[in-house]
Design a protein around this motif. Sequence first.
Motif, PDB file in Angstrom:
ATOM      1  N   CYS A   1       0.814  -1.222   0.000  1.00 18.14           N
ATOM      2  CA  CYS A   1       0.000   0.000   0.000  1.00 18.14           C
ATOM      3  C   CYS A   1       0.841   1.263   0.000  1.00 18.14           C
ATOM      4  O   CYS A   1       0.424   2.275  -0.530  1.00 18.14           O
ATOM      5  N   CYS A   2       2.012   1.218   0.625  1.00 19.17           N
ATOM      6  CA  CYS A   2       2.839   2.421   0.660  1.00 19.17           C
ATOM      7  C   CYS A   2       3.900   2.348  -0.437  1.00 19.17           C
ATOM      8  O   CYS A   2       4.667   1.400  -0.501  1.00 19.17           O
ATOM      9  N   THR A   3       3.893   3.346  -1.295  1.00 16.87           N
ATOM     10  CA  THR A   3       4.867   3.349  -2.387  1.00 16.87           C
ATOM     11  C   THR A   3       5.882   4.474  -2.179  1.00 16.87           C
ATOM     12  O   THR A   3       6.712   4.728  -3.042  1.00 16.87           O
ATOM     13  N   MET A   4       5.800   5.127  -1.046  1.00 22.59           N
ATOM     14  CA  MET A   4       6.689   6.279  -0.800  1.00 22.59           C
ATOM     15  C   MET A   4       7.979   5.848  -0.108  1.00 22.59           C
ATOM     16  O   MET A   4       8.040   4.805   0.530  1.00 22.59           O
ATOM     17  N   GLN A   5       8.982   6.689  -0.253  1.00 20.87           N
ATOM     18  CA  GLN A   5      10.240   6.459   0.457  1.00 20.87           C
ATOM     19  C   GLN A   5      10.238   7.416   1.650  1.00 20.87           C
ATOM     20  O   GLN A   5      10.355   8.620   1.474  1.00 20.87           O
ATOM     21  N   HIS A   6      10.083   6.872   2.824  1.00 18.71           N
ATOM     22  CA  HIS A   6      10.073   7.755   4.001  1.00 18.71           C
ATOM     23  C   HIS A   6      11.461   7.832   4.608  1.00 18.71           C
ATOM     24  O   HIS A   6      12.209   6.864   4.571  1.00 18.71           O
ATOM     25  N   GLU A   7      11.719   8.989   5.198  1.00 18.67           N
ATOM     26  CA  GLU A   7      12.968   9.077   5.960  1.00 18.67           C
ATOM     27  C   GLU A   7      12.773   8.355   7.269  1.00 18.67           C
ATOM     28  O   GLU A   7      11.704   8.423   7.861  1.00 18.67           O
TER      29      GLU A   7
ATOM     30  N   ASN B   1       4.044   4.391  12.254  1.00 14.66           N
ATOM     31  CA  ASN B   1       4.036   4.283  10.798  1.00 14.66           C
ATOM     32  C   ASN B   1       3.886   5.670  10.196  1.00 14.66           C
ATOM     33  O   ASN B   1       3.288   6.561  10.776  1.00 14.66           O
ATOM     34  N   PHE B   2       4.439   5.807   8.990  1.00 13.60           N
ATOM     35  CA  PHE B   2       4.531   7.145   8.417  1.00 13.60           C
ATOM     36  C   PHE B   2       3.244   7.604   7.738  1.00 13.60           C
ATOM     37  O   PHE B   2       2.904   8.765   7.765  1.00 13.60           O
ATOM     38  N   CYS B   3       2.580   6.698   7.076  1.00  9.67           N
ATOM     39  CA  CYS B   3       1.389   7.127   6.336  1.00  9.67           C
ATOM     40  C   CYS B   3       0.329   6.019   6.389  1.00  9.67           C
ATOM     41  O   CYS B   3       0.581   4.940   6.915  1.00  9.67           O
ATOM     42  N   GLU B   4      -0.822   6.316   5.827  1.00 12.79           N
ATOM     43  CA  GLU B   4      -1.923   5.340   5.823  1.00 12.79           C
ATOM     44  C   GLU B   4      -1.502   4.045   5.137  1.00 12.79           C
ATOM     45  O   GLU B   4      -1.857   2.954   5.556  1.00 12.79           O
ATOM     46  N   GLY B   5      -0.746   4.198   4.029  1.00 13.38           N
ATOM     47  CA  GLY B   5      -0.279   3.023   3.289  1.00 13.38           C
ATOM     48  C   GLY B   5       0.600   2.137   4.150  1.00 13.38           C
ATOM     49  O   GLY B   5       0.474   0.910   4.140  1.00 13.38           O
ATOM     50  N   CYS B   6       1.503   2.771   4.925  1.00 12.46           N
ATOM     51  CA  CYS B   6       2.384   2.014   5.822  1.00 12.46           C
ATOM     52  C   CYS B   6       1.551   1.224   6.834  1.00 12.46           C
ATOM     53  O   CYS B   6       1.830   0.057   7.113  1.00 12.46           O
ATOM     54  N   LYS B   7       0.528   1.904   7.383  1.00 14.14           N
ATOM     55  CA  LYS B   7      -0.314   1.240   8.380  1.00 14.14           C
ATOM     56  C   LYS B   7      -0.959   0.000   7.787  1.00 14.14           C
ATOM     57  O   LYS B   7      -1.078  -1.034   8.440  1.00 14.14           O
TER      58      LYS B   7
END
Length: 234
Positions: free
Chosen positions: A188-194, A211-217
């Motif tokens: 679900c998460c396609t972003m690169q988080h720091e 978790n960083f975003c909804e996708g990560c969750k």
Amino acid sequence: MVNTENMRITSSSITSLPMELVTEVLARVAASSSIDLFRAKQSCKMIFEASKDNYVYRRASLEEYPIVSWRENSGVSMFLNECRLNKNPEALYRKGVVDYFGGKDLELAFECLKEAAKSGHDEASYALGIIFLFNGGALKQKGITLLNSMKKSRIQKRRVKNYRENLRRILRMIWVKNALILNQRPKCCTMQHEKKKSGWPADEIDEDDNNFCEGCKCDEEIRPICDALPRVFV
Ligand SMILES: [Zn+2]
């Protein structure tokens, strides 16, 4: 000496009650224990008749019956089927989960889960959220939104943890044959988080907040479900 007057009053007391009241009492008995319902049914004709009411089937507790039974019992199967036809939420949920993940009658299974969720069966809503994520496409966002809406407070997060464990328990008991579930590993998460700096060690419920975003969750939500599935060797 036997008081025949009192006996007459006692024996006529149940039949003098309005049928709706008998049905309501019976529905409450059924909601606490289906076995008590069966015992009550054998006590008199009026209760036997009242027990056929849709409302009684809809309220009946299924706790006394395992979700997967290796010993076929036609009486129990008929009862569970009747409960499902009368929109008993737990019966709908069981049918929906077992059949959807088992790869059988997917459309009906999906409808059963939707119907159960509509009646307020939160485990069915959770299972639907997971299924939406596995389906991907436009449904993925629907799944992300649904699962997030179920985890707004600590209490809700604890409840979701229980739903997840119950679903994993069911998945380990059944033959998971749905190719969509077996072959997909949705991300679900396609972003690169720091990377966040870790502070105090969080407990299991707080972990979600890290978790960083909804996708990560949602990725965190999918992982334990995938872990409960049989391994697919390609
Ligand atoms: Zn993310």
